[in-house]
Design a protein around this motif. Structure first.
Motif, PDB file in Angstrom:
ATOM      1  N   THR A 143      -1.563  -5.640   0.481  1.00 22.09           N
ATOM      2  CA  THR A 143      -0.822  -6.359  -0.545  1.00 22.09           C
ATOM      3  C   THR A 143       0.414  -5.557  -0.959  1.00 22.09           C
ATOM      4  O   THR A 143       0.517  -4.345  -0.716  1.00 22.09           O
ATOM      5  CB  THR A 143      -1.690  -6.597  -1.782  1.00 22.09           C
ATOM      6  N   ARG A 144       1.330  -6.245  -1.599  1.00 19.24           N
ATOM      7  CA  ARG A 144       2.559  -5.589  -2.048  1.00 19.24           C
ATOM      8  C   ARG A 144       2.248  -4.433  -2.990  1.00 19.24           C
ATOM      9  O   ARG A 144       2.835  -3.352  -2.877  1.00 19.24           O
ATOM     10  CB  ARG A 144       3.447  -6.620  -2.732  1.00 19.24           C
ATOM     11  N   GLU A 145       1.303  -4.640  -3.892  1.00 22.00           N
ATOM     12  CA  GLU A 145       0.947  -3.608  -4.867  1.00 22.00           C
ATOM     13  C   GLU A 145       0.323  -2.396  -4.168  1.00 22.00           C
ATOM     14  O   GLU A 145       0.626  -1.242  -4.503  1.00 22.00           O
ATOM     15  CB  GLU A 145      -0.013  -4.170  -5.905  1.00 22.00           C
ATOM     16  N   PHE A 146      -0.542  -2.653  -3.194  1.00 21.36           N
ATOM     17  CA  PHE A 146      -1.201  -1.571  -2.463  1.00 21.36           C
ATOM     18  C   PHE A 146      -0.173  -0.742  -1.698  1.00 21.36           C
ATOM     19  O   PHE A 146      -0.203   0.501  -1.728  1.00 21.36           O
ATOM     20  CB  PHE A 146      -2.240  -2.158  -1.510  1.00 21.36           C
ATOM     21  N   LEU A 147       0.741  -1.406  -0.999  1.00 17.86           N
ATOM     22  CA  LEU A 147       1.734  -0.694  -0.198  1.00 17.86           C
ATOM     23  C   LEU A 147       2.684   0.106  -1.080  1.00 17.86           C
ATOM     24  O   LEU A 147       3.108   1.210  -0.714  1.00 17.86           O
ATOM     25  CB  LEU A 147       2.506  -1.683   0.674  1.00 17.86           C
ATOM     26  N   ARG A 148       3.005  -0.427  -2.247  1.00 20.80           N
ATOM     27  CA  ARG A 148       3.855   0.323  -3.169  1.00 20.80           C
ATOM     28  C   ARG A 148       3.128   1.558  -3.701  1.00 20.80           C
ATOM     29  O   ARG A 148       3.741   2.615  -3.893  1.00 20.80           O
ATOM     30  CB  ARG A 148       4.295  -0.575  -4.324  1.00 20.80           C
ATOM     31  N   GLU A 149       1.843   1.425  -3.908  1.00 16.78           N
ATOM     32  CA  GLU A 149       1.061   2.554  -4.432  1.00 16.78           C
ATOM     33  C   GLU A 149       0.998   3.698  -3.424  1.00 16.78           C
ATOM     34  O   GLU A 149       1.211   4.869  -3.776  1.00 16.78           O
ATOM     35  CB  GLU A 149      -0.354   2.090  -4.803  1.00 16.78           C
ATOM     36  N   ILE A 150       0.725   3.406  -2.152  1.00 18.11           N
ATOM     37  CA  ILE A 150       0.614   4.484  -1.175  1.00 18.11           C
ATOM     38  C   ILE A 150       1.984   5.090  -0.862  1.00 18.11           C
ATOM     39  O   ILE A 150       2.081   6.281  -0.546  1.00 18.11           O
ATOM     40  CB  ILE A 150      -0.105   4.033   0.114  1.00 18.11           C
ATOM     41  N   ASP A 151       3.026   4.290  -0.982  1.00 19.13           N
ATOM     42  CA  ASP A 151       4.367   4.830  -0.776  1.00 19.13           C
ATOM     43  C   ASP A 151       4.740   5.775  -1.916  1.00 19.13           C
ATOM     44  O   ASP A 151       5.268   6.867  -1.681  1.00 19.13           O
ATOM     45  CB  ASP A 151       5.378   3.695  -0.677  1.00 19.13           C
ATOM     46  N   ALA A 152       4.443   5.362  -3.129  1.00 20.96           N
ATOM     47  CA  ALA A 152       4.788   6.190  -4.291  1.00 20.96           C
ATOM     48  C   ALA A 152       3.980   7.477  -4.335  1.00 20.96           C
ATOM     49  O   ALA A 152       4.495   8.543  -4.689  1.00 20.96           O
ATOM     50  CB  ALA A 152       4.573   5.392  -5.574  1.00 20.96           C
ATOM     51  N   SER A 153       2.711   7.398  -3.946  1.00 22.55           N
ATOM     52  CA  SER A 153       1.828   8.564  -4.026  1.00 22.55           C
ATOM     53  C   SER A 153       1.870   9.435  -2.786  1.00 22.55           C
ATOM     54  O   SER A 153       1.478  10.603  -2.829  1.00 22.55           O
ATOM     55  CB  SER A 153       0.385   8.105  -4.270  1.00 22.55           C
ATOM     56  N   GLY A 154       2.332   8.871  -1.657  1.00 18.77           N
ATOM     57  CA  GLY A 154       2.297   9.618  -0.403  1.00 18.77           C
ATOM     58  C   GLY A 154       0.900   9.773   0.146  1.00 18.77           C
ATOM     59  O   GLY A 154       0.627  10.672   0.949  1.00 18.77           O
ATOM     60  N   ARG A 155       0.025   8.857  -0.244  1.00 17.24           N
ATOM     61  CA  ARG A 155      -1.391   8.936   0.161  1.00 17.24           C
ATOM     62  C   ARG A 155      -1.635   8.089   1.406  1.00 17.24           C
ATOM     63  O   ARG A 155      -1.268   6.925   1.465  1.00 17.24           O
ATOM     64  CB  ARG A 155      -2.263   8.418  -0.984  1.00 17.24           C
ATOM     65  N   ALA A 156      -2.255   8.684   2.413  1.00 13.51           N
ATOM     66  CA  ALA A 156      -2.659   7.926   3.597  1.00 13.51           C
ATOM     67  C   ALA A 156      -4.011   7.271   3.314  1.00 13.51           C
ATOM     68  O   ALA A 156      -4.994   7.969   3.057  1.00 13.51           O
ATOM     69  CB  ALA A 156      -2.769   8.834   4.808  1.00 13.51           C
ATOM     70  N   PRO A 157      -4.105   5.951   3.330  1.00 10.54           N
ATOM     71  CA  PRO A 157      -5.344   5.259   2.944  1.00 10.54           C
ATOM     72  C   PRO A 157      -6.374   5.230   4.076  1.00 10.54           C
ATOM     73  O   PRO A 157      -6.578   4.217   4.750  1.00 10.54           O
ATOM     74  CB  PRO A 157      -4.846   3.858   2.596  1.00 10.54           C
ATOM     75  N   HIS A 158      -7.050   6.350   4.271  1.00  9.09           N
ATOM     76  CA  HIS A 158      -8.048   6.438   5.341  1.00  9.09           C
ATOM     77  C   HIS A 158      -9.209   5.481   5.123  1.00  9.09           C
ATOM     78  O   HIS A 158      -9.948   5.185   6.063  1.00  9.09           O
ATOM     79  CB  HIS A 158      -8.558   7.878   5.456  1.00  9.09           C
ATOM     80  N   GLU A 159      -9.347   4.983   3.904  1.00  8.36           N
ATOM     81  CA  GLU A 159     -10.436   4.030   3.640  1.00  8.36           C
ATOM     82  C   GLU A 159     -10.237   2.719   4.401  1.00  8.36           C
ATOM     83  O   GLU A 159     -11.180   1.932   4.553  1.00  8.36           O
ATOM     84  CB  GLU A 159     -10.550   3.766   2.137  1.00  8.36           C
ATOM     85  N   LEU A 160      -9.019   2.478   4.885  1.00  6.62           N
ATOM     86  CA  LEU A 160      -8.776   1.274   5.678  1.00  6.62           C
ATOM     87  C   LEU A 160      -9.348   1.372   7.085  1.00  6.62           C
ATOM     88  O   LEU A 160      -9.608   0.356   7.724  1.00  6.62           O
ATOM     89  CB  LEU A 160      -7.272   0.992   5.776  1.00  6.62           C
ATOM     90  N   LEU A 161      -9.518   2.587   7.584  1.00  4.64           N
ATOM     91  CA  LEU A 161      -9.947   2.758   8.975  1.00  4.64           C
ATOM     92  C   LEU A 161     -11.313   2.137   9.254  1.00  4.64           C
ATOM     93  O   LEU A 161     -11.469   1.415  10.247  1.00  4.64           O
ATOM     94  CB  LEU A 161      -9.916   4.234   9.361  1.00  4.64           C
ATOM     95  N   PRO A 162     -12.342   2.370   8.417  1.00  4.50           N
ATOM     96  CA  PRO A 162     -13.620   1.686   8.667  1.00  4.50           C
ATOM     97  C   PRO A 162     -13.520   0.172   8.544  1.00  4.50           C
ATOM     98  O   PRO A 162     -14.211  -0.559   9.256  1.00  4.50           O
ATOM     99  CB  PRO A 162     -14.547   2.266   7.588  1.00  4.50           C
ATOM    100  N   LYS A 163     -12.642  -0.305   7.663  1.00  2.02           N
ATOM    101  CA  LYS A 163     -12.464  -1.753   7.533  1.00  2.02           C
ATOM    102  C   LYS A 163     -11.849  -2.334   8.804  1.00  2.02           C
ATOM    103  O   LYS A 163     -12.248  -3.410   9.272  1.00  2.02           O
ATOM    104  CB  LYS A 163     -11.574  -2.070   6.326  1.00  2.02           C
TER     105      LYS A 163
END
Length: 383
Positions: free
Chosen positions: A27-47
């Protein structure tokens, strides 16, 4: 090479599944959050693994789907439509891990790593570039010295994406300094928690959701001989073969991202009104977007030509570089020119075009700059 401009029913179904995943998770909110934080969302990999994405190129005997290079291109194009960062994150499992191990790994390495890739628990960081070995990829100075049943690695790597965040580092090192620089390299699969590894984060402009960018120091890092990927001093073949696939993968998600920018620009051009009509009715805007669509369609055709050649077992060094060069430069042109459609709003943080513009710059530099791609193509042309 056969010419087929269509996709199979299974590939169209895959496209639909991936597009639904992107719409639901990225989602737009999710992508903005990881861009702002610089966090790689590894939780997506199992999904993604639950939908078969991670194991798409992996044979069924190792827990995968057994898909083709064209299948993988469909997957990465659609993930790239949602996020270049997430497509790159996924490809660090697919391309820099699974593909390399499938082609050069031992049976033990395949049975250890590939099921973990398929489950979403294994992702890799390619640790190759050095301060004096960027475009000159074979000029690395990191050494790996044989010591009984082990190698001891010493050296410093630059620009290793995800080094402090993944379970395994794919490390290139010089194992024979007495031969030419291309013949004395080896590649190792290094457990990221091995003593002697130190990571120092480097702040970056874009691709912030793909993982941190690191300088990595290797000081007396001992790895067993079983960590070798491919033969001793056979690393250049591993690197070049893996880069060929990586360039096709990169082309795929750049094509997807470019198409998303165009779709968003068309939507905005039909909504935004000036002088009593939507701005898309003005020829200047319409022709701009048409030209960008033509470039993107051409990039897509070059991408799937290269992927189909891989599937048919036809050498495609030139075609992979052509696809990569055109797709990456098209993405930069699309993001830069399409931003004009938004006018002053495109220069704000309100619209996502600014993030794609930042992200796009990496791809004319990383995994072989545009100039290196042109050198490779020229060599293949006999120049």
């Amino acid at each position: 090479m056969s010419l087929d401009f269509g996709f199979t029913l299974e590939q169209e179904q895959l496209r639909s599944v991936v597009r639904a995943f992107v719409g639901r998770e990225l989602t737009r909110e999710f992508l903005r959050e990881i861009d702002a934080s610089g966090r790689a969302p590894h939780e997506l990999l199992p999904k993604m693994a639950a939908l078969g994405f991670n194991g798409l190129p992996v044979p069924t005997e190792y827990g995968g789907v057994g898909g083709s290079a064209t299948d993988v291109s469909v997957l990465l194009e659609e993930v790239g439509r949602g996020s270049l960062s997430i497509a790159s994150l996924l490809n660090r499992a697919l391309g820099w891990g699974a593909e390399a191990i499938l082609r050069f790994g031992t049976e033990d390495q395949k049975r250890f790593f590939l099921p973990r890739v398929c489950s979403g628990e294994m992702i890799f960081a390619f640790s190759h570039t050095e301060a004096d070995a960027g475009s000159d990829a074979a000029a690395i100075r990191t050494r790996a010295v044989a010591d009984g049943g082990h190698f001891v690695i010493n050296g410093t790597k630059m620009f290793t994406t995800g080094a402090a965040e993944c379970p395994c580092l794919i490390v290139t090192a010089r194992t024979d300094a007495s031969v030419s620089k291309h013949k004395g390299l080896s590649v190792f699969l290094v457990d990221a928690i091995t003593p002697g590894i130190a990571c120092h984060k480097i702040e970056k402009l874009g691709m912030r959701g793909a993982g941190g960018l690191y300088e990595v120091q290797y000081q007396d890092v001992r790895v067993p001989r079983s960590a070798l990927l491919g033969a001793v001093n056979g690393g250049w073949q591993v690197i070049t073969s893996t880069l060929e696939r990586a360039r096709i993968a990169q082309a795929a998600y750049c094509v997807g991202a470019a198409q998303k920018v165009i779709d968003d620009a068309v939507r905005y051009a039909n909504e935004r009104e000036q002088f009593g009509q939507p701005i898309g009715k003005f020829q200047a805007i319409a022709h701009l977007l048409v030209d960008l669509q033509v470039r993107t369609d051409a990039a897509r055709l070059l991408l799937y030509r290269a992927a189909s050649m891989v599937d048919e077992g036809v050498p495609c060094v030139r075609e992979a570089s052509i696809a990569n060069l055109h797709a990456t430069e098209t993405l930069v042109a699309v993001t830069s020119d399409a931003m004009r459609v938004w006018g002053g709003y495109g220069f704000t943080l309100e619209f996502d075009i600014e993030r794609t513009l930042r992200d796009a710059r990496l791809f004319i530099i990383g995994d072989g700059s545009s100039q290196i791609q042109r050198n490779l193509i020229a060599r293949q042309m006999g120049l």
